[in-house]
Design a protein around this motif. Structure first.
Motif, short mmCIF file in Angstrom:
data_model
loop_
_atom_site.label_atom_id
_atom_site.label_comp_id
_atom_site.label_asym_id
_atom_site.label_seq_id
_atom_site.Cartn_x
_atom_site.Cartn_y
_atom_site.Cartn_z
N LYS A 65 26.74 29.21 10.27
CA LYS A 65 27.59 30.15 9.57
C LYS A 65 27.08 30.32 8.14
O LYS A 65 26.99 29.36 7.39
CB LYS A 65 29.04 29.67 9.54
CG LYS A 65 29.98 30.69 8.92
CD LYS A 65 31.43 30.29 9.05
CE LYS A 65 32.29 31.38 8.48
NZ LYS A 65 33.70 31.13 8.62
N ASP A 66 26.76 31.58 7.83
CA ASP A 66 26.43 31.92 6.46
C ASP A 66 27.24 33.16 6.09
O ASP A 66 28.21 33.49 6.77
CB ASP A 66 24.91 32.12 6.26
CG ASP A 66 24.33 33.26 7.09
OD1 ASP A 66 25.09 34.16 7.51
OD2 ASP A 66 23.11 33.25 7.32
N ARG A 67 26.84 33.84 5.04
CA ARG A 67 27.62 34.97 4.54
C ARG A 67 27.75 36.13 5.53
O ARG A 67 28.75 36.83 5.57
CB ARG A 67 26.99 35.46 3.24
CG ARG A 67 27.91 36.24 2.40
CD ARG A 67 27.29 36.53 1.06
NE ARG A 67 27.41 37.99 0.88
CZ ARG A 67 26.65 38.71 0.11
NH1 ARG A 67 25.68 38.16 -0.56
NH2 ARG A 67 26.83 40.00 0.01
N HIS A 68 26.73 36.33 6.38
CA HIS A 68 26.71 37.46 7.30
C HIS A 68 26.79 37.07 8.78
O HIS A 68 27.19 37.90 9.60
CB HIS A 68 25.44 38.30 7.10
CG HIS A 68 25.34 38.88 5.73
ND1 HIS A 68 26.13 39.93 5.32
CD2 HIS A 68 24.56 38.55 4.67
CE1 HIS A 68 25.84 40.23 4.08
NE2 HIS A 68 24.89 39.41 3.65
N THR A 125 28.30 40.28 10.29
CA THR A 125 28.92 41.18 9.33
C THR A 125 27.90 42.21 8.87
O THR A 125 26.84 41.86 8.34
CB THR A 125 29.48 40.40 8.12
OG1 THR A 125 30.40 39.43 8.60
CG2 THR A 125 30.16 41.32 7.13
N ILE A 126 28.25 43.48 9.08
CA ILE A 126 27.34 44.57 8.69
C ILE A 126 27.59 44.96 7.24
O ILE A 126 26.65 45.14 6.47
CB ILE A 126 27.51 45.78 9.63
CG1 ILE A 126 27.10 45.36 11.05
CG2 ILE A 126 26.70 46.98 9.16
CD1 ILE A 126 27.41 46.36 12.11
N VAL A 132 30.18 43.11 13.95
CA VAL A 132 29.97 43.17 15.39
C VAL A 132 30.27 41.79 15.96
O VAL A 132 29.79 40.77 15.43
CB VAL A 132 28.51 43.56 15.73
CG1 VAL A 132 28.28 43.53 17.23
CG2 VAL A 132 28.18 44.92 15.17
N VAL A 133 31.07 41.76 17.03
CA VAL A 133 31.39 40.51 17.70
C VAL A 133 30.85 40.58 19.12
O VAL A 133 31.04 41.59 19.82
CB VAL A 133 32.92 40.26 17.72
CG1 VAL A 133 33.26 38.99 18.47
CG2 VAL A 133 33.47 40.23 16.31
N SER A 134 30.17 39.54 19.55
CA SER A 134 29.62 39.50 20.89
C SER A 134 29.84 38.10 21.47
O SER A 134 29.60 37.10 20.79
CB SER A 134 28.13 39.83 20.85
OG SER A 134 27.61 39.88 22.17
N ARG A 135 30.30 38.06 22.72
CA ARG A 135 30.53 36.78 23.40
C ARG A 135 29.93 36.84 24.80
O ARG A 135 30.08 37.84 25.50
CB ARG A 135 32.02 36.49 23.50
CG ARG A 135 32.69 36.34 22.15
CD ARG A 135 34.15 36.05 22.29
NE ARG A 135 34.83 37.20 22.87
CZ ARG A 135 36.05 37.60 22.51
NH1 ARG A 135 36.71 36.95 21.60
NH2 ARG A 135 36.60 38.66 23.08
#
Length: 185
Positions: A65-68, A125-126, A132-135
């Motif tokens: 986990k980072d800023r984007h 995070t754009i 965009v979330v992808s699972r």
């Protein structure tokens, strides 16, 4: 966030449970973290005289986990076994028979479920309003049932029942995914 939890429980029928939950940083900048959860529960017996329940689970995860970017990769492996409840029958005349004085079947009869899951969750995070979330999940499940079931009353007045062995195995394999845009207004 660092987690260090150990839980021990004891209950009726010789039921014992041990659970662990550990997490922490892998990298110095704390962007790469881990979480490890595991539990084991087992009972010696059950109300119906069968072998007691069993439940084992291992669930490791790694997260970046980072800023984007926020991505989690993990697996979940679980096994559960439950004993049949004590039960009785209704005879041909509609009368509920007394609960049997002996176990109906083998001590090892019951329901077993083994599930293995692998997953990836990504949120990218754009900009400050859109991400965009992808699972993606892959789940393998094996269900087993071993029991003795009533087939016919031989002598309804005495409660004599002809039983048959019921052994069923079911395997399912599922892959699922979803991807979507998330917005803030």
């Amino acid at each position: 966030k660092t987690i260090r939890t150990l839980s021990v429980q004891y209950g009726s029928h010789g039921d014992k449970t041990l659970a662990l939950d550990f997490s922490g940083a892998i990298s110095k900048n704390k962007k790469l973290t881990y979480r490890f959860m595991a539990s084991a529960a087992k009972a010696q017996s059950s109300e119906g005289g069968y072998a007691g329940r069993a439940n084992y689970a291992v669930m490791p995860e790694v997260r970046w986990k980072d800023r984007h970017t926020d991505v989690i990769v993990g697996i979940d492996s679980e096994y559960q076994r439950n004993a049949p409840s004590p039960y009785t029958y209704v005879n041909d005349e509609g009368h509920i028979m007394p609960e049997p004085t002996q176990r109906l079947g083998r001590r090892s009869d019951g329901f077993g479920n083994r599930q293995r899951k692998a997953f990836v969750t990504l949120e990218e995070t754009i900009n400050s309003h859109i991400s965009v979330v992808s699972r993606v999940n892959r789940v393998l499940t094996d269900l087993k049932m071993n029991m003795w079931d009533p087939m016919v009353f031989l002598d309804p007045a005495a409660g004599d029942v002809l039983l048959y062995a019921d052994n069923e195995n079911t395997a399912t394999r599922v892959t699922s995914s979803d991807t979507y845009l998330k917005t803030k207004f």
